[in-house]
Design a protein around this motif. Structure first.
Motif, mmCIF file in Angstrom:
data_model
loop_
_atom_site.group_PDB
_atom_site.id
_atom_site.type_symbol
_atom_site.label_atom_id
_atom_site.label_comp_id
_atom_site.label_asym_id
_atom_site.label_seq_id
_atom_site.Cartn_x
_atom_site.Cartn_y
_atom_site.Cartn_z
ATOM 1 N N PRO A 56 0.818 -1.065 0.212
ATOM 2 C CA PRO A 56 -0.262 -0.006 0.071
ATOM 3 C C PRO A 56 0.998 1.284 -0.093
ATOM 4 N N ASN A 57 0.318 2.247 -0.644
ATOM 5 C CA ASN A 57 1.024 3.402 -0.857
ATOM 6 C C ASN A 57 0.175 4.734 -0.963
ATOM 7 N N PHE A 58 0.120 5.750 0.156
ATOM 8 C CA PHE A 58 -1.124 6.651 -0.023
ATOM 9 C C PHE A 58 -0.896 7.795 -1.146
ATOM 10 N N ALA A 59 -1.835 8.071 -1.893
ATOM 11 C CA ALA A 59 -1.713 9.270 -2.606
ATOM 12 C C ALA A 59 -1.366 10.522 -2.040
ATOM 13 N N PRO A 60 -0.561 11.392 -2.562
ATOM 14 C CA PRO A 60 0.002 12.487 -1.659
ATOM 15 C C PRO A 60 -1.135 13.375 -1.431
ATOM 16 N N ASP A 61 -2.225 13.768 -2.188
ATOM 17 C CA ASP A 61 -3.299 14.482 -1.633
ATOM 18 C C ASP A 61 -4.411 13.737 -0.736
ATOM 19 N N ASN A 62 -4.060 12.456 -0.264
ATOM 20 C CA ASN A 62 -4.619 11.930 0.877
ATOM 21 C C ASN A 62 -6.102 11.487 0.351
ATOM 22 N N SER A 63 -6.242 11.168 -1.078
ATOM 23 C CA SER A 63 -7.496 10.918 -1.558
ATOM 24 C C SER A 63 -7.778 9.445 -1.539
ATOM 25 N N GLY A 64 -6.706 8.688 -1.632
ATOM 26 C CA GLY A 64 -6.958 7.313 -1.475
ATOM 27 C C GLY A 64 -5.456 6.451 -1.558
ATOM 28 N N VAL A 65 -5.592 5.152 -1.608
ATOM 29 C CA VAL A 65 -4.611 4.132 -1.387
ATOM 30 C C VAL A 65 -4.245 3.418 -2.530
ATOM 31 N N TYR A 66 -3.021 3.435 -3.087
ATOM 32 C CA TYR A 66 -2.823 2.405 -4.371
ATOM 33 C C TYR A 66 -2.168 0.995 -3.779
ATOM 34 N N TYR A 67 -2.479 -0.061 -3.967
ATOM 35 C CA TYR A 67 -1.774 -1.284 -3.762
ATOM 36 C C TYR A 67 -1.737 -2.207 -4.810
ATOM 37 N N THR A 68 -0.916 -3.107 -4.649
ATOM 38 C CA THR A 68 -0.711 -4.265 -5.678
ATOM 39 C C THR A 68 -1.843 -5.490 -5.348
ATOM 40 N N CYS A 273 -5.376 -6.642 12.793
ATOM 41 C CA CYS A 273 -4.981 -7.545 12.277
ATOM 42 C C CYS A 273 -4.792 -8.676 13.349
ATOM 43 N N SER A 274 -5.678 -9.819 13.365
ATOM 44 C CA SER A 274 -5.331 -10.937 14.291
ATOM 45 C C SER A 274 -4.212 -11.705 14.015
ATOM 46 N N THR A 275 -3.626 -11.749 13.144
ATOM 47 C CA THR A 275 -2.609 -12.718 12.501
ATOM 48 C C THR A 275 -1.266 -11.898 12.680
ATOM 49 N N THR A 276 -0.527 -11.667 11.503
ATOM 50 C CA THR A 276 0.748 -10.873 11.491
ATOM 51 C C THR A 276 0.747 -9.793 10.526
ATOM 52 N N ILE A 277 1.334 -8.631 10.757
ATOM 53 C CA ILE A 277 1.535 -7.561 10.194
ATOM 54 C C ILE A 277 2.951 -7.474 9.612
ATOM 55 N N SER A 278 2.920 -7.058 8.256
ATOM 56 C CA SER A 278 4.158 -7.178 7.709
ATOM 57 C C SER A 278 4.344 -5.612 6.991
ATOM 58 N N ARG A 279 4.187 -5.348 5.851
ATOM 59 C CA ARG A 279 4.254 -4.009 5.427
ATOM 60 C C ARG A 279 3.428 -3.014 6.153
ATOM 61 N N MET A 280 3.748 -1.673 6.137
ATOM 62 C CA MET A 280 3.083 -0.564 6.751
ATOM 63 C C MET A 280 3.360 0.746 5.710
ATOM 64 N N ASN A 281 2.311 1.501 5.887
ATOM 65 C CA ASN A 281 2.817 2.962 5.502
ATOM 66 C C ASN A 281 1.794 3.947 6.183
ATOM 67 N N ILE A 282 2.436 5.134 6.208
ATOM 68 C CA ILE A 282 1.690 6.283 6.709
ATOM 69 C C ILE A 282 1.615 7.418 5.896
ATOM 70 N N ASN A 283 0.320 8.223 5.865
ATOM 71 C CA ASN A 283 0.170 9.186 4.782
ATOM 72 C C ASN A 283 0.825 10.441 5.375
ATOM 73 N N HIS A 284 0.832 11.433 4.330
ATOM 74 C CA HIS A 284 1.724 12.645 4.531
ATOM 75 C C HIS A 284 1.430 13.432 5.927
ATOM 76 N N ASP A 285 0.249 13.323 6.599
ATOM 77 C CA ASP A 285 -0.071 14.257 7.903
ATOM 78 C C ASP A 285 -0.044 13.417 9.012
#
Length: 296
Positions: A56-68, A273-285
């Motif tokens: 996951p990667n946040f859009a710079p304008d915080n309009s949403g999230v890109y992901y694969t 998440c009741s299991t395991t967290i791997s990747r994380m991302n934080i938005n700009h603000d």
């Protein structure tokens, strides 16, 4: 799997763990302070399907999230596309929607007008590409450096690239189309970030135990700092002075530069998440977090 994806996985056999093939979901939540305590509120599974949803990667304008997202295309075939989840209406759009290629690591740049990604081309070549967000038109950014696995942008159009090989290397380029990169480090992991305030790239490094490391653009030097929490190989910057990494479904925090005190608990995220967290991302603000969670 189809030829392009099969070749990519063959090349990255030593890199991709069984986790990478596992079913994962992308969960988002608001970061709030209530009664003096940190709360991860209003969480939502934005992928909510069986399959691989990741990066996951946040859009710079915080309009949403890109992901694969990976989609099966046959009995023994699959490919990945870049999806965008929009906060305003909760709808998801397939941005790349490709038929004969796969796309990974969607990364906004140029103030969000463009999206860079790693394309697994029809012959299995992995290179850095870009698309215009408004039109979807795709162009190749670097013809020469391959096979690329991950990347991060600096604030001057410079880049740090994860280049597959023996060993995996972090390579630095001043411009996106530079033919040859400067090898910064070897045996690197899959987390590459950029800290604009400090003008440095960060990366994970190590074989049995992943270390948090940095590459200073000004001095052109790399430094190991601290081991990531046990079992972790991913991290993200919370802000310009704090780093987050997960241990199970507990999110840990480390103040950058404090190589003595170590990691401490930032948030217990078992309700996300009741299991395991791997990747994380934080938005700009720093108002939202996205985590990747293993499906049960």
């Amino acid at each position: 799997m189809k030829k392009a994806l099969s070749l990519a996985f063959a090349v990255t056999t030593s890199l991709i763990s069984t986790y990478s093939h596992a079913n994962t979901d992308v969960i988002i939540a608001d970061i709030k302070i209530k009664n003096g305590h940190l709360v991860l509120a209003n969480h939502k599974n934005i992928s909510a399907r069986t399959g691989y949803d990741n990066q996951p990667n946040f859009a710079p304008d915080n309009s949403g999230v890109y992901y694969t997202a990976m989609f099966e295309t046959g009995v023994d075939s699959a490919q990945t596309d870049t999806l965008f989840y929009r906060f305003a209406d909760g709808k998801t759009k397939n941005i790349t929607n490709s038929k004969n290629t796969s796309e990974y690591s969607p990364t906004p740049y140029q103030d969000g007008e463009r999206l860079s990604f790693i394309k697994v081309e029809e012959d299995g070549t992995q290179r850095l590409w870009s698309l215009a967000v408004d039109s979807g038109h795709q162009t190749i950014l670097n013809q020469s450096i391959k096979p690329v696995g991950y990347h991060a942008w600096g604030n001057k159009g410079n880049l740090a690239l994860f280049v597959l090989g023996e060993p995996m290397t972090l390579q630095y380029v001043d411009t996106a189309n530079q033919a040859h990169g400067k090898v910064v480090a070897g045996d690197i992991g899959r987390s590459i970030r950029y800290n604009s305030s400090l003008d440095l790239f960060s990366f994970s490094q190590g074989i049995t135990q992943q270390q948090f490391s940095t590459f200073d653009v000004d001095s052109q030097t790399a430094k190991n700092h601290i081991a990531l929490p046990s079992g972790s190989e991913y991290y993200t910057w919370l802000d310009d002075r704090h780093v987050l990494s997960a241990q199970g479904n507990r999110i840990m925090i480390w103040p950058y530069g404090d190589d003595v005190s170590g990691w401490r608990l930032w948030a217990d995220a078992k309700h996300l998440c009741s299991t395991t967290i791997s990747r994380m991302n934080i938005n700009h603000d720093q108002s939202k977090i996205a985590v990747v969670c293993d499906e049960q």
